[in-house]
Design an enzyme around this catalytic site. Structure first.
Site, PDB file in Angstrom:
ATOM      1  N   LYS A 152       0.840  -1.202   0.000  1.00  0.00           N
ATOM      2  CA  LYS A 152       0.000   0.000   0.000  1.00  0.00           C
ATOM      3  C   LYS A 152       0.870   1.244   0.000  1.00  0.00           C
ATOM      4  CE  LYS A 152      -4.096  -2.042   0.404  1.00  0.00           C
ATOM      5  NZ  LYS A 152      -5.226  -1.888  -0.534  1.00  0.00           N
ATOM      6  N   LYS A 154      -1.999   1.113  -3.101  1.00  0.00           N
ATOM      7  CA  LYS A 154      -2.235  -0.028  -3.977  1.00  0.00           C
ATOM      8  C   LYS A 154      -1.568   0.103  -5.334  1.00  0.00           C
ATOM      9  CE  LYS A 154      -6.780   0.147  -3.924  1.00  0.00           C
ATOM     10  NZ  LYS A 154      -8.191  -0.200  -4.317  1.00  0.00           N
ATOM     11  N   LYS A 178       0.231  -9.717  -2.557  1.00  0.00           N
ATOM     12  CA  LYS A 178      -0.830  -9.633  -3.557  1.00  0.00           C
ATOM     13  C   LYS A 178      -0.827  -8.297  -4.284  1.00  0.00           C
ATOM     14  CE  LYS A 178      -5.869  -9.396  -3.889  1.00  0.00           C
ATOM     15  NZ  LYS A 178      -5.814  -8.015  -4.460  1.00  0.00           N
ATOM     16  N   ASP A 180      -2.942  -5.401  -6.039  1.00  0.00           N
ATOM     17  CA  ASP A 180      -4.336  -4.989  -5.897  1.00  0.00           C
ATOM     18  C   ASP A 180      -5.000  -4.989  -7.264  1.00  0.00           C
ATOM     19  OD1 ASP A 180      -6.402  -4.556  -4.169  1.00  0.00           O
ATOM     20  OD2 ASP A 180      -5.479  -2.834  -3.201  1.00  0.00           O
ATOM     21  N   GLU A 181      -6.318  -4.798  -7.259  1.00  0.00           N
ATOM     22  CA  GLU A 181      -7.110  -5.072  -8.450  1.00  0.00           C
ATOM     23  C   GLU A 181      -6.768  -4.194  -9.641  1.00  0.00           C
ATOM     24  OE1 GLU A 181      -9.239  -1.798  -6.326  1.00  0.00           O
ATOM     25  OE2 GLU A 181      -8.278  -3.663  -5.699  1.00  0.00           O
ATOM     26  N   HIS A 270      -9.901 -12.000  -7.598  1.00  0.00           N
ATOM     27  CA  HIS A 270     -10.331 -10.741  -6.990  1.00  0.00           C
ATOM     28  C   HIS A 270     -11.711 -10.410  -7.550  1.00  0.00           C
ATOM     29  CE1 HIS A 270     -10.440  -6.615  -5.606  1.00  0.00           C
ATOM     30  NE2 HIS A 270      -9.335  -6.819  -4.937  1.00  0.00           N
ATOM     31  N   ARG A 271     -12.590  -9.854  -6.698  1.00  0.00           N
ATOM     32  CA  ARG A 271     -13.985  -9.663  -7.098  1.00  0.00           C
ATOM     33  C   ARG A 271     -14.313  -8.215  -7.467  1.00  0.00           C
ATOM     34  NH1 ARG A 271     -17.637  -9.836  -1.538  1.00  0.00           N
ATOM     35  NH2 ARG A 271     -16.337  -8.445  -0.285  1.00  0.00           N
ATOM     36  N   HIS A 303     -12.424 -13.481  -3.029  1.00  0.00           N
ATOM     37  CA  HIS A 303     -12.703 -12.565  -1.929  1.00  0.00           C
ATOM     38  C   HIS A 303     -14.165 -12.662  -1.519  1.00  0.00           C
ATOM     39  CE1 HIS A 303      -8.973  -9.880  -2.220  1.00  0.00           C
ATOM     40  NE2 HIS A 303      -8.801 -10.861  -3.099  1.00  0.00           N
ATOM     41  N   LYS A 310     -13.791  -2.640   6.109  1.00  0.00           N
ATOM     42  CA  LYS A 310     -14.280  -1.417   5.476  1.00  0.00           C
ATOM     43  C   LYS A 310     -15.340  -1.658   4.400  1.00  0.00           C
ATOM     44  CE  LYS A 310     -10.743  -1.257   1.846  1.00  0.00           C
ATOM     45  NZ  LYS A 310      -9.627  -0.503   1.235  1.00  0.00           N
ATOM     46  N   SER A 353     -10.703  -9.900   3.313  1.00  0.00           N
ATOM     47  CA  SER A 353      -9.822  -8.746   3.116  1.00  0.00           C
ATOM     48  C   SER A 353     -10.646  -7.468   3.126  1.00  0.00           C
ATOM     49  CB  SER A 353      -9.082  -8.851   1.776  1.00  0.00           C
ATOM     50  OG  SER A 353      -9.990  -8.702   0.696  1.00  0.00           O
ATOM     51  N   GLY A 354      -9.965  -6.347   3.383  1.00  0.00           N
ATOM     52  CA  GLY A 354     -10.600  -5.042   3.307  1.00  0.00           C
ATOM     53  C   GLY A 354     -10.730  -4.359   4.650  1.00  0.00           C
ATOM     54  N   GLY A 355      -9.742  -3.531   5.000  1.00  0.00           N
ATOM     55  CA  GLY A 355      -9.833  -2.752   6.228  1.00  0.00           C
ATOM     56  C   GLY A 355      -9.495  -3.519   7.488  1.00  0.00           C
ATOM     57  N   GLY A 378      -3.208  -2.630   4.670  1.00  0.00           N
ATOM     58  CA  GLY A 378      -2.959  -1.381   5.371  1.00  0.00           C
ATOM     59  C   GLY A 378      -2.674  -1.610   6.843  1.00  0.00           C
TER      60      GLY A 378
END
Length: 430
Positions: A152, A154, A178, A180-181, A270-271, A303, A310, A353-355, A378
């Site tokens: 990060k 990203k 990984k 990121d998208e 990844h979605r 995911h 988040k 994943s996410g936050g 993060g």
């Protein structure tokens, strides 16, 4: 003389046969349209019907008509004859049960909740190449979640900077780094440069730790380019490729499943863009159905959200998603999922994943258990002592959960975790 024939697609006395596909929809009729008229239109448009009666119709075609057979409130179940669906073609299935029906003026809202796929339909799909056990064998990791992080911010790093962050992530105890998208092959970080730089740092981390290290490097592009990128990953000793599966499309993912399997590559899905379909609870397509389709065509993991980070998603949804991906038999959940026997289709990992940060790890593991891929990004790079300490803190949080300790108890003898808790505590980002 009758103009339309939608009522012929409603049969509340019908009992679906073992070879019929059953779809569950939430629907809201437009003004002036009854529920029966609305579901008749859904069944008609998603199978053989049209807007008006026809001059001629071969009698055998009656056997291809879908039948709305159960209406409960604003939910309907529709049974589809197997012959409507081409063998092994998931994209064609979507063109029917998730196609024109979403544009019909007779419906104000329509949401495809799930579809139960019969054994005869499933047998034409290969599913995941490895399954969860195969991935664990590959990574030599047992008894805990697989772990990973995205550098990060990203996007913006050069390939060398990206790999340096990756090295620190691996050295903190994580298994994966990984992309990121939205990182593919931009001018500041070309795919080829990133593959080479990451392979160099992977080899260094493996030599220093004695552990297997890997990465989810994003190959998303047109199908021909994705195949070339997958081949390069295999040439540099990688065992994974990452695809943004929603934006790439079901057909492209199905093609890459076979290509990657021949190269010995698992697929990390990844979605990105999923919420355009699944965020509205009264319209679109649910995430559990998207996940089901991705397991069917053969990704190794996808995911599924955190319920505590988040991104949108509830604990109940996360639990259903985990079952859809992991279980040999998925039990029905009222108005969320239909019964599904997966036959010989292997399992896939949910990816949380996410936050996330170390203070939220116990909450995630309470939902998923250890059979998941846990991505904390993060929440490691923002650690007061840097990426390596952040990864160490996350691993310490996992150990605490496994040992039945509170994070506060663990932090008394785990400096990295103590520092993470001092910064974030149990904060849940929005």
């Amino acid at each position: 003389m009758a103009i339309d024939w939608y009522e012929e697609f409603v049969d509340l006395n019908h009992t679906p046969g073992p070879d019929e596909l059953v779809a569950l929809y939430y629907f809201e009729p437009a003004a002036g349209i009854s529920k029966e008229e609305a579901v008749g239109r859904i069944a008609s448009e998603s199978s053989t019907g049209t807007w008006t009666t026809l001059f001629t119709l071969p009698p055998r075609m009656r056997d291809l008509q879908a039948k709305a057979f159960e209406i409960e409130g604003n939910y309907v179940k529709i049974a589809y004859p197997l012959a409507l669906w081409e063998e092994g073609n998931a994209a064609q299935l979507l063109s029917g049960i998730a196609g024109n029906v979403f544009g019909m003026k007779a419906l104000d809202r329509l949401r495809l909740v799930d579809a139960s796929l019969p054994a005869e339909y499933l047998r034409h799909f290969k599913g995941p190449h490895f399954g969860m056990e195969g991935i664990r064998d590959m990574m030599k990791v047992r008894g805990r979640p697989l772990t990973g992080a995205v550098p990060k911010p990203k996007v913006g790093f050069t390939a060398e900077e990206h790999a340096e962050v990756g090295y620190e992530t691996w050295m903190g105890g994580f298994d994966f780094v990984k992309d990121d998208e939205n990182l593919t092959s931009q001018s500041f970080n070309r795919f080829e440069d990133r593959v080479r730089a990451m392979a160099k740092m992977r080899d260094k981390a493996e030599q220093e730790t004695g552990e297997t290290k890997s990465a989810f490097i994003n190959i998303t592009a047109d199908t021909e380019t994705m195949e070339k990128r997958a081949k390069m990953l295999a040439d540099y000793g990688w065992n994974y490729a990452m695809i943004d599966v929603v934006v790439a499309g079901t057909a492209a993912v199905a093609t890459l499943r076979d290509y990657c399997s021949d190269l010995g590559l698992a697929i990390h899905a990844h979605r990105a863009m999923h919420a355009a379909f699944d965020r509205d609870e009264r319209h679109g397509i649910t995430m559990q159905f998207l996940a089901k389709m991705m397991r069917l065509v053969g990704v190794s993991q996808i995911h599924t959200g955190t319920a505590v980070g988040k991104l949108v998603g509830t604990r109940a949804e996360a639990a259903v998603l985990a079952d859809v991906l992991r279980e040999k038999h998925t039990n029905a959940v009222d108005r969320m999922a239909l019964d599904q026997d997966w036959g010989n289709i292997k399992s896939a990992f949910p990816v949380s994943s996410g936050g996330l940060h170390p203070g939220l790890v116990p909450d995630v593991l309470d939902i998923y258990g250890t059979e998941l891929v846990l991505l904390v990004s993060g929440g490691i790079h923002g650690h007061p002592k840097g990426t390596r300490a952040g990864a160490e803190a996350t691993m310490q949080a996992i150990e605490a959960w496994k040992d039945g300790e509170t994070l506060e108890e663990k932090a008394k003898k785990a400096t990295a975790l103590s520092e993470a808790l001092e910064k974030w505590g149990r904060y849940k980002p929005k």
